[in-house]
Design an enzyme around this catalytic site. Structure first.
Site, mmCIF file in Angstrom:
data_model
loop_
_atom_site.group_PDB
_atom_site.id
_atom_site.type_symbol
_atom_site.label_atom_id
_atom_site.label_comp_id
_atom_site.label_asym_id
_atom_site.label_seq_id
_atom_site.Cartn_x
_atom_site.Cartn_y
_atom_site.Cartn_z
ATOM 1 N N HIS A 66 0.840 -1.200 0.000
ATOM 2 C CA HIS A 66 0.000 0.000 0.000
ATOM 3 C C HIS A 66 0.868 1.239 0.000
ATOM 4 O O HIS A 66 2.032 1.210 0.410
ATOM 5 C CB HIS A 66 -0.920 0.010 1.213
ATOM 6 C CG HIS A 66 -0.192 -0.069 2.524
ATOM 7 N ND1 HIS A 66 0.219 -1.259 3.066
ATOM 8 C CD2 HIS A 66 0.221 0.879 3.399
ATOM 9 C CE1 HIS A 66 0.832 -1.036 4.217
ATOM 10 N NE2 HIS A 66 0.858 0.257 4.439
ATOM 11 N N CYS A 203 1.934 3.375 12.164
ATOM 12 C CA CYS A 203 2.920 2.819 11.243
ATOM 13 C C CYS A 203 3.399 3.937 10.329
ATOM 14 O O CYS A 203 2.810 5.026 10.309
ATOM 15 C CB CYS A 203 2.331 1.663 10.435
ATOM 16 S SG CYS A 203 1.078 2.140 9.231
#
Length: 691
Positions: A66, A203
């Protein structure tokens, strides 16, 4: 009308790709065909850059590459199912379900919420099992959108006039829910008051792993009868936990790969500090560790207790050496922008006014608008002011890395004292470490409740600054200053073969990890030597060596793609064009796409060339007063013609070696390296740090 996140044409139930790069390319092509992605190679470069930060494979046979990219027109998801499995770096083996998530560079909160909802769905076994069993692309797309797959008799979801298709994936699933839903459902099996945990997940990209860790922790807490509230600090921002919820919590879990924002809200709580993947893969262990730490904390423990950042049990096994490196690199990363801004202005000042500009009077007292000399003096003095912050910023943010915001004040104070006593770069390192340690020690002290409110604002800055100041002035500062002076004298005495060996070492360090910790240690060592009023000749030689060696890897890759293009993919050849500019600008990160695709051939080749260049610059007695600029500051280099020869020689060696090694490989990978590349814009954006 809203556009569906995924449609049937973005689903491949028979994905034949053999590698993660091939899988990303196959799914990205579907996005291009659907008009969701404008530049295939540019988008794949952004995917690869995200993959390089941390593998995106998850336990359970899931791969979730992603990124956010300027080449994405709207939030999009493509899904592929592989029969043989694709290695995405998960510990338990290859992925059979691959989700490629693409978000626009400026995606708003609603769109990122859709992506985060999908990430949560991936933590549900019933969701992934259904996808593995599905035979219809249309029904698979509907399932991912959170709709009833049985209602999808045709590919009608391709019609973008459907008002229901922008619903977040999984909203209709009963087992989904929010953090608060999961939090309020926890009760101990014996009916007693449940154990309470607050958690933060984050993250680097803030799209997938952040929310997957939250979902995993919530489900584990529900199974354990624990009440949990999770704050997801993702790309869409974050909603702060209620202070009352934090105050009532028995323990804290941080599952993060980037710094937790506003961390001092959780000070004093028993804390488990781990990586985001631990939150995804081992949530029960984190919860058990939180219980253990809470049981070991005495009743009435102070709320100013230190933040547990050691991660000694439930984290990824980081030891003191790893944490020390992280603290030091935090300081260096904040220092580098000051180096770049100040150094380039100093270089411009020298270019306009010559080296004698350093003796010019203050422009506050004498400035003539029409004189180039005055403008040169202005640039030089602004750059000098920026350079004056190098060591305080280094020390301050080392302390920040250790103790969060309370470490900033004593760290900056200690760094300023290091300058005052001529302790230099070593003094800044020591000051930062001492300041962080002092703050952590103060936070362990049990204080009366009335004083807790003023601890972070008054007490900690006051006491820690006093202690650090005493230690730097009276105890450790002078020995460090003597060591710094001794090191400088030793370097000054290097000549002949010894200087050449130093050049080889610096060249190897600059080319080892292309902008990583080893590269930055060498760079910080060099800039620390010239960040003084009157840098020594040896310090100027070291700076010249470091910059020359740092230019070699991207230049070599650019040259290799030019002379033997058949050994490289189309994307790598495009990256080679950008690498000419990046290398000439002293941005070593321009070689990262090549190293990421083929590290065993590229990195040794780059190191060999860097060693040659480092040895030659030392042998040629090249000097440099500017800490950055590449070929654009050649006029400031001592013996510039020989300097360029040294760079050319190292570039030629690296080019020859990488071509030789790639030629011996026999065949080139079909597509693996392509997704590992970066575009010129992407490489430059990813590499704002010099070296």
């Amino acid at each position: 009308m809203n556009t569906p996140l995924i449609t049937a044409d973005l689903v491949d139930l028979d994905l034949t790709a053999g590698t993660k790069d091939e899988a990303a390319r196959a799914l990205a092509r579907r996005m291009v065909a659907a008009g969701r992605v404008t530049d295939l190679d540019g988008f794949l470069a952004d995917v690869a850059a995200r993959e390089a930060q941390m593998p995106t494979g998850l336990e359970g046979g899931i791969g979730i590459p992603h990124c956010r990219s300027a080449h994405v027109t709207r939030p999009t998801l493509a899904f592929g199912r592989s029969a043989r499995g694709i290695d995405f770096g998960a510990a338990d083996g290859p992925a059979t379900l691959v989700f490629l998530i693409a978000a626009p560079a400026g995606a708003d909160q609603d769109h990122l919420s859709i992506l985060s909802a999908l990430a949560r769905d991936l933590m549900r076994a019933e969701f992934t099992d259904a996808l593995r069993a599905e035979t219809s692309a249309a029904r698979a797309a509907a399932l991912i959108r959170g709709e009833d797959p049985q209602a999808e008799a045709t590919d009608a979801e391709d019609d973008t006039t459907d008002d229901t298709t922008d619903e977040a994936p999984g909203e209709s699933h009963e087992t989904g829910g929010t953090a608060d839903d999961a939090a309020d459902s926890g009760t101990d099996r014996d009916g007693a008051e449940p154990f309470r945990i607050v958690a933060v997940t984050s993250c680097p990209t803030g799209i997938a792993h952040t929310y997957m860790a939250a979902e995993s922790l919530e489900r584990a807490a529900q199974a354990e009868g624990v009440r949990i509230h999770v704050e997801t600090q993702g790309s869409a921002g974050f909603e702060r936990l209620d202070p009352a919820v934090i105050a009532a919590a028995d323990a804290v879990i941080f599952a993060h790969d980037v710094e937790v924002r506003e961390r001092d809200r959780f000070a004093g709580k028993p804390t488990v500090d781990a990586g985001v993947k631990a939150g995804i893969n081992r949530p029960a262990e984190l919860i058990a560790e939180a219980r253990r730490r809470a049981a070991e904390t005495p009743a009435g423990a102070p709320t100013t207790a230190p933040l547990d950042r050691t991660g000694e049990s439930a984290d990824n096994g980081d030891g003191f050496g790893t944490r020390l490196r992280t603290w030091l690199m935090t300081g260096v990363s904040y220092m580098v922008p000051f180096v770049a801004a100040g150094g380039l202005m100093i270089a411009l000042g020298f270019a306009l006014g010559g080296y004698e500009i350093s003796d010019a009077p203050s422009v506050a007292d004498h400035f003539v608008w029409t004189e180039a000399h005055s403008w040169a003096a202005l640039l030089f003095q602004i750059g000098g002011a920026a350079f004056g912050f190098l060591i305080p910023v280094l020390a301050g943010y080392i302390a920040y890395g250790m103790a969060d915001r309370p470490g900033l004040v004593p760290g900056f104070v200690g760094g300023a004292i290091a300058i005052t006593i001529d302790a230099g770069f070593l003094g800044g390192l020591a000051a930062g470490l001492v300041a962080g340690a002092v703050v952590r020690a103060i936070q362990r002290v049990n204080v009366p409740a009335p004083l807790r409110g003023i601890m972070p604002v008054v007490v900690i800055p006051l006491i820690s600054s006093a202690i650090v100041g005493f230690l730097m002035y009276i105890v450790i500062g002078k020995p460090i200053a003597s060591a710094q002076s001794g090191l400088t004298d030793w370097l000054e005495g290097l000549s002949g073969s010894n200087a050449v060996l130093l050049g080889v070492l610096l060249g190897l360090m600059m080319c080892f990890d292309l902008g990583g910790p080893v590269n930055k240690v060498a760079y910080a060592f060099a800039t620390g030597g010239i960040a003084v009023a009157d840098p020594s000749d040896t310090s100027l030689k070291i700076m010249a060596t470091v910059m020359a060696a740092g230019m070699v890897p991207p230049l070599a890759m650019a040259l290799a793609t030019t002379v033997r293009g058949k050994l490289f993919t189309k994307t790598e050849k495009e990256n080679g064009k950008a690498a000419w500019v990046l290398g000439a600008s002293f941005i070593s990160e321009g070689a990262i796409p090549f190293a990421a695709a083929d590290p065993l051939r590229v990195i040794p080749s780059a190191m060999a060339g860097g060693a040659v260049t480092g040895a030659l610059t030392m042998a040629f007695d090249n000097t440099l007063r500017a800490p950055h600029g590449g070929v654009f500051v050649v006029p400031l280099i001592g013996s510039p013609f020989l300097y360029l020869i040294a760079i050319a020689a190292g570039t030629a060696v690296s080019t020859a070696l990488v071509i030789l090694l790639k030629s011996r490989r026999g065949t080139k990978p079909a597509a693996a390296p392509e997704a590992a590349g970066t575009t010129a814009a992407g490489a430059a954006a990813a590499a704002p740090v010099p070296a």
